[in-house]
Design a protein around this motif. Structure first.
Motif, PDB file in Angstrom:
ATOM      1  N   ALA A  88       0.898  -1.271  -0.079  1.00  0.00           N
ATOM      2  CA  ALA A  88       0.124   0.087   0.120  1.00  0.00           C
ATOM      3  C   ALA A  88       0.836   1.102  -0.112  1.00  0.00           C
ATOM      4  O   ALA A  88       0.584   2.260  -0.709  1.00  0.00           O
ATOM      5  CB  ALA A  88      -0.823  -0.136   1.389  1.00  0.00           C
ATOM      6  N   LEU A  89       1.911   1.316   0.664  1.00  0.00           N
ATOM      7  CA  LEU A  89       2.836   2.370   0.669  1.00  0.00           C
ATOM      8  C   LEU A  89       3.490   2.629  -0.505  1.00  0.00           C
ATOM      9  O   LEU A  89       3.616   3.833  -1.108  1.00  0.00           O
ATOM     10  CB  LEU A  89       3.919   1.922   1.951  1.00  0.00           C
ATOM     11  CG  LEU A  89       3.454   2.357   3.196  1.00  0.00           C
ATOM     12  CD1 LEU A  89       4.429   2.013   4.199  1.00  0.00           C
ATOM     13  CD2 LEU A  89       2.984   3.859   3.505  1.00  0.00           C
ATOM     14  N   ARG A  90       4.083   1.411  -1.296  1.00  0.00           N
ATOM     15  CA  ARG A  90       4.529   1.505  -2.463  1.00  0.00           C
ATOM     16  C   ARG A  90       3.623   2.218  -3.471  1.00  0.00           C
ATOM     17  O   ARG A  90       3.957   2.874  -4.310  1.00  0.00           O
ATOM     18  CB  ARG A  90       4.997   0.279  -2.991  1.00  0.00           C
ATOM     19  CG  ARG A  90       6.308  -0.089  -2.370  1.00  0.00           C
ATOM     20  CD  ARG A  90       7.056  -1.299  -3.106  1.00  0.00           C
ATOM     21  NE  ARG A  90       6.052  -2.557  -3.036  1.00  0.00           N
ATOM     22  CZ  ARG A  90       6.137  -3.384  -2.121  1.00  0.00           C
ATOM     23  NH1 ARG A  90       7.024  -3.669  -1.067  1.00  0.00           N
ATOM     24  NH2 ARG A  90       5.240  -4.507  -2.222  1.00  0.00           N
ATOM     25  N   ALA A  91       2.188   1.734  -3.555  1.00  0.00           N
ATOM     26  CA  ALA A  91       1.272   2.153  -4.464  1.00  0.00           C
ATOM     27  C   ALA A  91       0.784   3.805  -4.102  1.00  0.00           C
ATOM     28  O   ALA A  91       0.724   4.443  -5.142  1.00  0.00           O
ATOM     29  CB  ALA A  91      -0.126   1.391  -4.320  1.00  0.00           C
ATOM     30  N   ALA A  92       0.900   3.952  -2.903  1.00  0.00           N
ATOM     31  CA  ALA A  92       0.716   5.653  -2.533  1.00  0.00           C
ATOM     32  C   ALA A  92       1.751   6.444  -2.908  1.00  0.00           C
ATOM     33  O   ALA A  92       1.577   7.418  -3.415  1.00  0.00           O
ATOM     34  CB  ALA A  92       0.586   5.633  -1.035  1.00  0.00           C
ATOM     35  N   ALA A  93       3.183   6.029  -3.161  1.00  0.00           N
ATOM     36  CA  ALA A  93       4.250   6.723  -3.491  1.00  0.00           C
ATOM     37  C   ALA A  93       4.167   7.039  -4.962  1.00  0.00           C
ATOM     38  O   ALA A  93       4.656   7.933  -5.545  1.00  0.00           O
ATOM     39  CB  ALA A  93       5.709   5.732  -3.031  1.00  0.00           C
ATOM     40  N   VAL A  94       3.816   5.555  -5.723  1.00  0.00           N
ATOM     41  CA  VAL A  94       3.773   5.618  -7.140  1.00  0.00           C
ATOM     42  C   VAL A  94       2.745   6.763  -7.181  1.00  0.00           C
ATOM     43  O   VAL A  94       2.873   7.737  -8.472  1.00  0.00           O
ATOM     44  CB  VAL A  94       3.453   4.289  -7.734  1.00  0.00           C
ATOM     45  CG1 VAL A  94       2.934   4.554  -9.171  1.00  0.00           C
ATOM     46  CG2 VAL A  94       4.694   3.482  -7.444  1.00  0.00           C
TER      47      VAL A  94
END
Length: 263
Positions: A225-231
């Motif tokens: 979820a954090l990676r998706a938010a960063a992208v």
């Protein structure tokens, strides 16, 4: 008693294919009325019949005790057959999953309690065995969300020893055979306690592993979820900058137009 529900469900008229296995379609169309489930139901019906035979004429008639032993033996044998059929034909029903362990514990529990009521078997032996069986059953439900505790070789030996010892106590034996059945029962009690402790160990390990796996999965989902938010934020960055630039251009043009109008 195998520790794992063994009763199966039969097919809806489908014949077994070569190798003794049924196809997936036949399994999915399994009927409640198949030989394995019927054997389980017979074992359930034998429980009250066994008790009536054992207590007939006060519970001390050797002939009626022999009849009770025959009913007990048939019940134990059906447990072996329905388990074999379930494994050989790969047939499972919800009824079999529930009824098979109930039938296993019902016939053994009825034998132990009845023998203790008659004064042939010490109550502490009955208490130890029944407490172990009930505790292991509850523990299986405790860890069922994480894993299934498989039946061990020791558990199978325990079942054999319990059945043999209880059957010998049902019969009216004297002399060396009466002494022998006591020691067979002692072996059954020892196996009952030892295998019970081993099941507790397995349950604790499986639950810890299951909880660790759940925590790892939750951490992985959070990281994803954090990676998706960063992208998403990175993709939105250039667009936000372009919008701000366009706004500044529009502001500059409007100011210039206003100045021209005043002149």
């Amino acid at each position: 008693m195998t520790g794992v529900p063994a009763s199966a469900a039969g097919g809806s008229g489908a014949k077994p294919v070569r190798g003794g296995k049924l196809g997936t379609a036949a399994v999915n169309q399994a009927s409640l009325w198949n030989i394995a489930n019927i054997l389980t139901m017979v074992r359930l019906l034998l429980v009250p019949g066994f008790v009536l035979l054992l207590f007939h004429d006060g519970g001390y008639d050797p002939v009626w005790r022999a009849f009770a032993w025959a009913a007990f033996a048939v019940a134990m044998i059906t447990d072996l057959f329905d388990g074999h059929l379930a494994r050989a034909y790969n047939l499972v029903t919800d009824f079999g999953k529930i009824a098979d362990p109930i039938a296993d514990k019902a016939i053994m529990g009825a034998a132990l309690v009845s023998l203790s009521v008659l004064g042939d078997l010490p109550w502490w032996i009955t208490g130890v065995i029944l407490a172990r069986e009930l505790g292991i059953t509850l523990m299986r439900f405790w860890v069922i969300r994480h894993a299934v505790i498989p039946a061990s070789r020791g558990g199978k030996l325990k079942t054999l020893a319990q059945g043999t010892a209880a059957g010998m106590y049902v019969l009216v034996l004297t002399g060396p055979l009466a002494t022998l059945r006591f020691w067979v029962m002692m072996v059954a009690v020892v196996l009952t306690v030892v295998t019970g402790l081993d099941y507790v160990r397995q349950a604790v390990v499986l639950r810890r592993q299951g909880l660790a796996a759940e925590r790892a999965a939750a951490a992985e989902r959070a990281a994803e979820a954090l990676r998706a938010a960063a992208v998403t934020a990175a993709d939105a960055g250039p667009a936000a900058g372009a919008a701000a630039g366009a706004k500044d251009v529009r502001g500059t043009a409007e100011a210039r137009d206003a100045a021209e109008a005043e002149r």
